[in-house]
Design an enzyme around this catalytic site. Structure first.
Site, PDB file in Angstrom:
ATOM      1  N   MET B 130      -1.447 -27.864 -54.811  1.00 33.94           N
ATOM      2  CA  MET B 130      -1.851 -28.902 -53.869  1.00 33.94           C
ATOM      3  C   MET B 130      -2.494 -28.309 -52.611  1.00 33.94           C
ATOM      4  SD  MET B 130      -1.043 -32.276 -53.941  1.00 33.94           S
ATOM      5  CE  MET B 130       0.574 -32.538 -54.673  1.00 33.94           C
ATOM      6  N   LYS B 131      -1.775 -27.384 -51.982  1.00 34.52           N
ATOM      7  CA  LYS B 131      -2.188 -26.787 -50.707  1.00 34.52           C
ATOM      8  C   LYS B 131      -3.569 -26.140 -50.736  1.00 34.52           C
ATOM      9  CE  LYS B 131       0.173 -23.082 -49.261  1.00 34.52           C
ATOM     10  NZ  LYS B 131       1.340 -22.327 -48.761  1.00 34.52           N
TER      11      LYS B 131
END
Ligand code: B12
Ligand code: B12
Ligand SMILES: Cc1ncc(COP(=O)(O)O)c(C=O)c1O
Ligand SMILES: Cc1ncc(COP(=O)(O)O)c(C=O)c1O
Lengths: 512, 254, 512, 254
Positions: B130-131
Site C-alpha cells: 500500500m505505502k
C-alpha cells in the site's frame, strides 16, 4: 556558536591595520601605473590589438613621453579627441595605423581635453551603472539561493569547453563560476585579446571570453531561475584593466588582493599597491565582490603556523578596500581549509579559524577555499577531506564556498569531478544545515583557546608591521617568509609619480 | 547529445573525445615504485592511453591499491543501443485502474516474492505494499489489482504452485543478492519451471532488483525487468498495458 | 555534550522493560529447545558429522524419545557415558555408527548419569574459563586501542580468502573482524561442519572456520601489538550452539539479539526466547560481548519513525541480558546511521539518537552500524555518508564501530574497499577526535528536543507492550510492522516443556 | 606476493585473480536506461568481463556519469617489471656528508628550479630548503652541499646559463603542471639544450614532480627522476652516490 573573544583586541587590530595602510595610501595618492592608464583607455572605449597582437591600450600608453605619462594618458588622449573629433575607438585605430600620434596634440589646452573626455567618461560610468543595475534586477528576479554559495572553477584552457563545463556545473547546483586564468597570465603586462582556445592550467582572461561566459550563464540562470555569478582574476600586472573589463561585462566577483602579486608572483610592491587601489575603486562602483587571497599563505607554508598571518592579511585587505570606497558587503576576505589532515583535532582548529573570521568580519562575504595542499592522488580520501571542509563552512556560515575537487592533486577539474564536488557540498550542507546553530563551544576549551591565540598572535604581528612600515616589513620577509625589496620585482618600471596636473577622469567620477 | 559527427561517443573528461576514465583496483603485490609501474603497464594493456598512476600505496602485506587515470581508445555508437525501457508506460494510478476497468473488466491477480534464499523484501515490498515507494503508491492500493505478497525465501517450485493455484495474471520475482550469479540462476529456474508446466504464456512475467535491467530480463525470457529506483506505478503501468494488449490480440484472433 | 533528558523517564522505561520480560522469563524457565540440548552435547565434546553430513549433536538429540527429551539430553547421554565408560566424542561416534543407542541406557539412575557427566562439565567450564583468561592476558599484553573500535566484515564465502582479507584489514587498522554468515544459515536447524569454501554473501559459521580465523588473528595481532577481536553471528535457529562454539574458540563478540530471529527471520518466538537465554548465559561466562540487532528496524522501515522502537528494543535486550547474568560491559546494544541522506538536518537527528543511547546506557559497549539502506552505486556519495557516520560515532563515543563500505549497495566488500573504509574512519575520527568534548547542545534546540521526543515515544511504546504482553505485542505487529504468531514460524517443533527432573548441567554450572 | 604459479597478477577484488576493477567516467549523452546499456557495452568493448553499471545518472543536460565494475581479462608479470628506484640510496645526512667528504673532498654545487612557466615551488623548496620535508632536512642543511634555489618560472636557457656560470655539479628541475604534456616538453628542452651546449655529461641531471617516475626520467635522458613524497635525503643520497661513482670511474680510467 559564538566564540568569546575580546572585542578590544579586534578593535586594536583594526586600528593597527589603519595605521599600516596610511603611509602606503600616501604613496598611492602620488603615483600611477601603466596599468591604471591602460584601464582609463579601456573604459573610454579603446580596445583591440594591432597586427603584432599588441593591445591598443598598451600601444597608446607606451607611446607617451615621460612628461605626457606623468599627467596621465587621459589628457593626451583627450587632446587628440578634441582635435580629431573622433570616437575613442576610431582614434585609437588611427594611432595604431600610424596615421596620427598622441604627441601631435600637446599644445591643446587641458580644458579642451577634459571637455572632449567628459561624454565618454559619462557613457562609461553609465554603462557600468547599467551593468550593476542589470545584476540587481536579475538577482531580484532569480535569487541566487542561500549561502554558502557553491563556487566551482572551470579551467580547460578553451573558452568553449569552459562554457560547456560552466553550464553543466550550474545545472548541478553551482551558484558561482570562476574561469581560471592560464598559467603565467598574471605576469603578462597586457591583457590578451579575443576568444581563446589554448591555455595551460586555465583559460586566458580576455574581454571576449568574459562576454561569452556571461552570456552563457545568463541563459542558464534564466532557465534555472537562479542568477549564476561569474568571476575571474584581477591581481597581477593588469589588475585595473581586468577590473574595467569585468565592470563592462558584468562579472560579479574578482580575485583582488592587496598583496598577493607582491608575495606570490614577485610583482613590484609599489605597482601592486597603486593598481589594487584603482581596481578596487572600480570594483566598488561595479558592485563587484572582491575575493582576497589569504589561502596562498596556507598552501605555501604550514597552515597551523600561518593562521595569524592570514588574519593580519584580512585586516589589511579590509582596510585597503575601505580606503577604495568599498562597503563590507563587497569585501570577500579569504581563508582556506589547509591544515594537515593527519593532525589530531585539526578539524577543531579549522572550525576555530573559520568562526573567528566570521565573527570579526560579520558583514563580509567570506570566501572559503578548499583543501588543496594536502590533497593527493587518493581521490577517495580527498573527497572526505572536502566533506569536512564543507561541514566547517556550513557550520560557520561562510559566504562564498569554493567546492573542493577530489581530483585536486591530479588535473584541473573534469566535468564529472565538478558534479561530484557539488554533490558533496550539497549533501553535507543539507544534512548538517543547522548544526552550527544548535551547538556551542566549551568555554575556554580547545576551540576557543585556539581562536584567542590566533587573534593574539595576529595583533603581535600587526604591531610588528606597523612599527616597521608595511613596505619594509614585506622586504624583511614578515609575510609568507618571502622577501620582496620595494623597488624589485616585475612591473616596477610601469610605476611613475603623478606630475603636476595629473588627471584621471574616472578617479574623479568614481569618488563622486 | 554532445556527440561528434560520427555518432560515436567516448568518455568525456574536460574536452570532447578525450576519453578520460578513472580506475581503481588492488593488486596482490607488495608496493614499490615497480608496483606503480606494473599498474601502469597493466592499465596500458587494458587498452588505455596516457596512463597516469596517481596513487599507489601499500594497503596490507602483499597488497597494493591504485588509482589510475587513462584515456580510453574505445567509443560506442550510443544512438544504436537498443535498450527499450519497461518504464515507458507512464500512467497515474487512476489511469491504470481506468485502463484495466475498460479493457480487462476484472481485477488483475498479481503475486510477488523474493525467490530462492534471498530475504531482501524491501524492494518487492516497495512495489506491492500500500505505502509504495518515494510517494508513489504500491499495487495493493490500486482498485484493479489483487495482490499476493509471498514474502522472502520463496522456492521457485512454491512460487509456480501458487501461480497455478491462485490463477495469477502477473508474477513478480525479486532478486537482490547477486553474488556468484545467484540472481540469474534463480530467475532462469523460474522461467524454465513455468515453461515446463506450460504456464509461461498464461502470465505476465516480471523480474526486478537493483542489478536487473530490462535487456537482461528479455534475454532470460521475461516480459520485463525493473532495476534500481523503480516506482510501483511504472510496474503497474507495464502490467496493465501488456494485459490490455493481450485482450486486443485475443479479440483480433477471434 | 550532554543532552538534558529526564532521568525519571529513563527509569520508567527500564522498569517497564523488566515488567515486559518477566512473564517471558517464566516461560523460558519451563522450557528447553533442541538447540539448547545440542549445545549441551557440544560442550561435553560431541562434534563431527555422519556420512550424510548430519552433525552428531543433531543425530543424538533427534534420536531421543519425547520422554528422554523432556528430561534434557544430558541425562540420557550421561547414562550412556556411565555405562559405556567412553569419552563423549567416542560415545557419539558409536551411536552415529549405529553400534549403540541412547535408548539403551534408560534404566541407569540419574545420579550415575550426573556423576559421569561431572568431569566433562568441569573440563568444558575450565576450557571456557581458560579461553577467557587467554583473552584477558592477550588484551593486557597487546591492548586493542581506543574506541570507537573499528569493526569490518569479511564475507567472501571462502574461509581462506576471508582469512587473507581479515589479516589485511587488521594491518590497515581494523580492531574487530566479523565473518559474515552465508545467506540462509540462520534458518538451518544445524551447524555445518569443517572448513568451508563456498557460501553466498558470506561464509558458513563452523567451529573449524572459527578456529582458522582465531589463529590468523592471534598471529597478526601479536605482530601488530594489538589484540584483534573476532566476531560472528549467533541469532538464528542455532543460537546456543554457536554460543558454545564461540566460547570454545575464543570469539570475542557475537551477534545475539533477543528478538531478531522472530521479527526478521520468522523464527518461532518461543524458540528464540529460550535459545537467547541459554546462549547469553554462555556468552556471559565466556566474556563474549553480545551485539544486538536494532539496526534491522531501520533498514526495513523509515529510520526517523523507528527511533523509539530501536530504543525500546535496546531496553528489552538489556533486560534479557541482565537476566542471563550479563554485566553491562558485555551488552553491545545496537543502533545505526540509517536516516535518509536527503533529509535536511538528518545529521542532527543522528547525533541526537546516538548521544541519547550513549547517555542511557553509559557502560554498554554500544555497537554503531553504518549507513546501508540509502547507499547506492554512487560510491563517492556513499563514502561521504560513511564519513558523517564516522563523525557521529566519534562525537558520541560509540564503542563498537562498524565501518561503512562505499560499495555497500554493490557487493560484499573487496579487500580494497575495506582499506578505504578504515582509512575513512581513521581520518575522520582523528581530525575530529575531541570535537564531541568541545561542544554542547543548545538547550531545548532541535537536537535535544529530538532526543526527548524519542525517549517519550519509547516509553509510550513500552507501556503498550507491557499492557499487552511481549508475545501478544509481537503477534500484533507492534515491532517492525511484522506480525508473528506465538506458535508460528520456523523451529517451533524444536521447543518443548521441561519435564520433571529436567537436567542441564551447564545451566547449573553457569549459574554458580 | 600473492601471485599464482604463473607469476602473473590480476586485479584482486575478494578472490585471487577475479580481476575486479572499478571505473568511473562521464559520457556526453543524456541519461536513460539505454545510456546505462551504452556504458555497459563500452566497458565491455574495453575488454572487461562481467560488467556491472552500478550507478548511472544525469549530471547535466547531455551528460551522464557512471560508476562501473568489471573483471579485467588482462594480467601482468609483476616480477619482470624493471623500474629501478632512484631512492635506493637510503643514507642519513651524516652518512651522505661523510661520503662526499671522503670521496669527493669538496662541496657539491647544486642548482634547483621550477622550469618553464611553472610556479609551483613548494616541491623543489621541500628538497632544497633547510627546513626540508616531513622531518627530513633539505640540502641547504647539509655541510657538503652548496645550493642555489633559483625559484620559479626559470626559463630553460637561464637555467643552463647558470649551470655553466656557477659550475654546477647537479641540476634539479621541477615540473608540477602537467597539463597537455607541458612537463615532458620542458624537461626535454632542458636535456636537449644541455646536450647542445656539451654540458650534459658534466652534471648529474635530476628531475622531479608529483607525476615524475624514475623510468620516465631515464627515457627522457635524465640520471634520475623523483615523484610524489620524495624526501630530500633520498635525492641527496642519489647525488652523492652518483658523484662518488664518477670519481671512482675517473680514477679507474687514469
Ligand atoms: C536492507 C538490507 C538487508 C536487510 C534485508 C531486510 C529485508 N527484509 O529486506 C537484512 C539486514 C536482513 C539483510 C541481510 C543480508 N544481506 Co543485505 N542488504 C540490505 C541493503 C542495505 C538494502 C537493500 C534494500 O532494502 N534496498 C532498498 C530497496 C527499496 O531497493 P531495491 O531492493 O533495489 O528495490 C528497488 C528496485 O531494485 C526494484 N525491485 C526490487 N525487487 C523488485 C522486484 C520486482 C518484480 C520489481 C518490478 C522491482 C523490484 O524496486 C525497488 C524500489 O525501487 C543492501 C545494500 C544496499 N544499499 O543496496 C544489502 C545487500 C543487498 N545485502 C547483501 C547481503 C550479502 C546480505 C546477507 C547475505 C548478508 C549476510 N550474510 O548476513 C544477508 C542475508 C539476507 C538474505 N538471506 O538474503 C549484499 C548483497 C551482495 C550481492 N550483490 O550479492 C548487499 C548489496 C550488501 C553488501 N554490499 O554486502 N540485508
Ligand atoms: C600549492 C599549489 C599552488 C600554489 C603554488 C605556490 C607555490 N609557491 O608553489 C599556487 C596557488 C600559486 C598555485 C597556482 C597555480 N596552480 Co597549483 N597547485 C598547488 C597544489 C595545491 C599543491 C602543490 C604542492 O605544493 N604540493 C606539495 C609539494 C610538497 O608536493 P610536490 O610538488 O609533489 O613535490 C614533491 C615531489 O613531487 C618532489 N618534487 C617536486 N619537484 C621536484 C624536483 C626535484 C628535482 C626533485 C628531486 C623532487 C621534486 O618532491 C616534493 C616533496 O616530496 C596542487 C594540487 C595538489 N594537491 O597537488 C595544485 C596544482 C599543481 N596546481 C595546478 C594549477 C593548474 C595551477 C595554476 C596554473 C592555476 C591557475 N590557472 O591559476 C596556477 C599557476 C601556477 C603556475 N604558474 O605554475 C594544477 C596542475 C594541473 C596539472 N596536472 O597540470 C594542480 C594539480 C591543481 C589542479 N588540480 O588543478 N598552485
Ligand atoms: C588573490 C589572487 N589573485 C590571483 C590569483 C591567480 O593568479 P595567477 O594567475 O597568478 O595564478 C590568485 C590565485 O590563487 C589569487 O589568490
Ligand atoms: C542480531 C543479528 N543476528 C544475526 C544476524 C545475521 O543473521 P542472518 O544470518 O539471518 O542474516 C543479524 C544481521 O543483521 C543480526 O542483526
Amino acid at each position: 556558536m559564538e566564540l568569546r573573544i575580546d572585542p578590544s583586541v579586534v578593535a586594536a587590530c583594526r586600528s593597527l591595520a589603519a595605521r599600516v595602510a596610511r603611509p602606503v595610501e600616501e604613496f598611492i595618492a602620488g603615483h600611477s601605473t601603466v596599468a591604471v592608464e591602460r584601464s582609463v583607455l579601456r573604459l573610454l572605449g579603446v580596445d583591440g590589438v594591432n597586427a603584432e597582437e599588441i593591445p591598443l591600450p598598451n600601444l597608446l600608453v607606451d607611446s607617451l613621453s615621460p612628461e605626457q605619462r606623468a599627467q596621465g594618458v587621459a589628457l593626451a588622449f583627450g587632446r587628440a579627441l578634441a582635435e580629431t573629433g573622433l570616437e575613442p575607438a576610431a582614434l585609437a585605430e588611427e594611432i595604431a595605423a600610424g596615421r596620427t600620434t598622441l604627441a601631435a596634440y600637446d599644445a591643446t589646452p587641458a580644458a579642451a581635453a577634459r571637455g572632449a573626455l567628459a561624454p565618454h567618461v559619462e557613457r562609461a560610468m553609465a554603462r557600468i551603472a547599467g551593468r550593476r543595475e542589470e545584476r540587481r534586477a536579475a538577482l531580484e528576479r532569480a535569487p541566487q539561493g542561500e549561502p554558502p554559495l557553491l563556487y566551482v572553477i572551470v579551467a580547460s584552457g578553451n573558452i568553449y569547453e569552459d562554457r560547456t563545463a560552466a553550464v553543466a556545473a550550474a545545472e548541478a547546483g553551482a551558484q558561482i563560476i570562476a574561469v581560471i586564468r592560464s598559467t603565467g597570465q598574471s605576469l603578462l603586462d597586457f591583457v590578451p585579446y579575443g576568444p581563446t582556445t589554448e591555455g595551460f592550467g586555465g583559460t586566458y582572461a580576455t574581454q571576449a571570453n568574459f562576454a561569452i561566459m556571461r552570456e552563457a550563464l545568463d541563459v542558464i540562470g534564466e532557465k534555472l531561475g537562479r542568477y549564476i555569478m561569474l568571476t575571474n582574476y584581477a591581481s597581477g600586472l593588469c589588475m585595473p584593466e581586468i577590473a574595467s573589463m569585468a565592470a563592462l561585462e558584468r562579472l560579479d566577483m574578482l580575485l583582488n588582493d592587496s598583496m598577493y602579486g607582491i608575495l606570490f608572483r614577485d610583482i613590484n610592491m609599489k605597482r601592486t599597491f597603486v593598481d589594487q587601489h584603482f581596481s578596487r575603486m572600480l570594483n566598488a562602483y561595479s558592485g563587484i565582490i572582491i575575493n582576497t587571497g589569504e589561502d596562498n599563505y596556507l598552501t605555501t607554508a604550514d597552515a597551523v603556523e600561518q593562521a595569524p598571518a592570514v588574519l593580519a592579511s584580512q585586516f589589511i585587505n579590509e582596510e585597503f578596500a575601505h580606503r577604495a570606497g568599498m562597503p563590507d558587503r563587497q569585501i570577500g576576505l579569504g581563508d582556506a581549509y589547509e591544515i594537515d589532515p593527519a593532525l589530531q583535532d585539526g578539524f577543531l582548529f579549522q572550525v576555530a579559524q573559520a568562526q573567528l573570521t566570521r565573527q570579526i568580519f560579520p558583514d563580509a562575504p567570506l570566501k572559503y577555499m578548499p583543501p588543496t595542499k594536502h590533497m593527493t592522488g587518493d581521490i577517495f580520501k580527498g573527497h572526505l577531506i572536502d566533506a569536512m571542509f564543507n561541514l566547517t563552512s556550513v557550520m560557520t556560515k561562510q559566504t562564498i564556498h569554493l567546492c573542493g575537487m577530489l581530483t585536486e592533486a591530479i588535473h584541473t577539474p573534469f566535468l564529472g569531478d565538478r558534479a561530484l564536488a557539488i554533490e558533496n557540498a550539497r549533501y553535507v550542507m543539507n544534512t548538517a544545515r543547522h548544526f552550527g546553530d544548535e551547538i556551542s563551544f566549551k568555554p575556554d576549551g580547545l576551540i576557543e583557546t585556539r581562536a584567542r591565540d590566533v587573534l593574539r598572535d595576529c595583533r603581535t604581528l600587526l604591531e610588528k608591521v606597523e612599527a616597521r612600515g608595511l613596505m619594509d616589513s614585506i622586504a624583511a620577509g614578515v609575510f609568507a617568509d618571502v622577501k620582496r625589496p620595494p623597488d624589485g620585482g616585475r612591473g616596477f618600471d610601469g610605476v611613475f609619480a603623478r606630475g603636476e596636473g595629473y588627471y584621471n577622469p574616472f578617479e574623479e567620477a568614481l569618488r563622486a | 547529445m554532445n556527440i561528434g559527427q560520427s555518432g560515436l561517443v567516448k568518455p568525456y573528461g574536460d574536452t570532447l573525445d578525450d576519453g578520460k576514465v578513472q580506475l581503481s583496483f588492488t593488486l596482490p603485490i607488495e608496493w614499490s615504485e615497480a608496483a606503480d609501474e606494473a599498474a601502469r603497464q597493466l592499465v596500458a594493456k587494458m587498452g588505455f592511453a596516457d596512463v597516469q598512476v596517481v596513487e599507489g600505496r601499500r594497503i596490507a602485506t602483499g597488497f597494493s591499491f591504485f588509482v589510475v587515470y587513462g584515456s580510453s581508445t574505445q567509443s560506442i555508437d550510443a544512438s544504436k543501443i537498443a535498450a527499450p525501457s519497461a518504464k515507458a508506460h507512464a500512467m497515474s494510478m487512476e489511469e491504470i485502474d481506468a485502463l484495466l476497468r475498460d479493457r480487462l473488466g476484472r481485477k488483475v491477480r498479481v503475486a510477488g516474492a523474493c525467490i530462492g534464499t534471498d530475504a531482501h523484501t524491501v524492494g518487492i515490498d516497495a512495489i506491492l505494499n500500500m505505502k509504495g515507494y518515494k510517494g508513489d503508491y504500491g499495487l495493493e492500493r490500486y482498485q484493479m489489482f489483487e495482490t499476493f505478497n509471498l514474502g522472502s525465501q520463496v522456492a521457485v517450485e512454491e512460487f509456480v504452485r501458487i501461480a497455478k493455484d491462485r490463477q495469477i495474471d502477473a508474477l513478480l520475482a525479486s532478486q537482490v543478492v547477486t553474488q556468484k550469479g545467484s540472481d540469474v540462476k534463480n530467475f532462469t529456474a523460474l522461467v524454465e519451471l513455468l515453461e515446463a508446466e506450460d504456464l509461461r504464456d498464461q502470465v505476465v512475467l516480471i523480474c526486478g532488483g537493483p542489478r536487473v535491467t530490462n535487456l537482461m530480463a528479455a534475454e532470460m525470457g521475461y516480459d520485463a525487468g525493473f532495476g534500481r529506483g523503480t516506482l510501483p506505478s511504472e510496474v503497474a503501468g507495464f502490467i496493465a498495458t501488456r494485459l490490455a494488449e493481450r485482450v486486443e490480440k485475443t479479440r483480433g484472433q477471434r
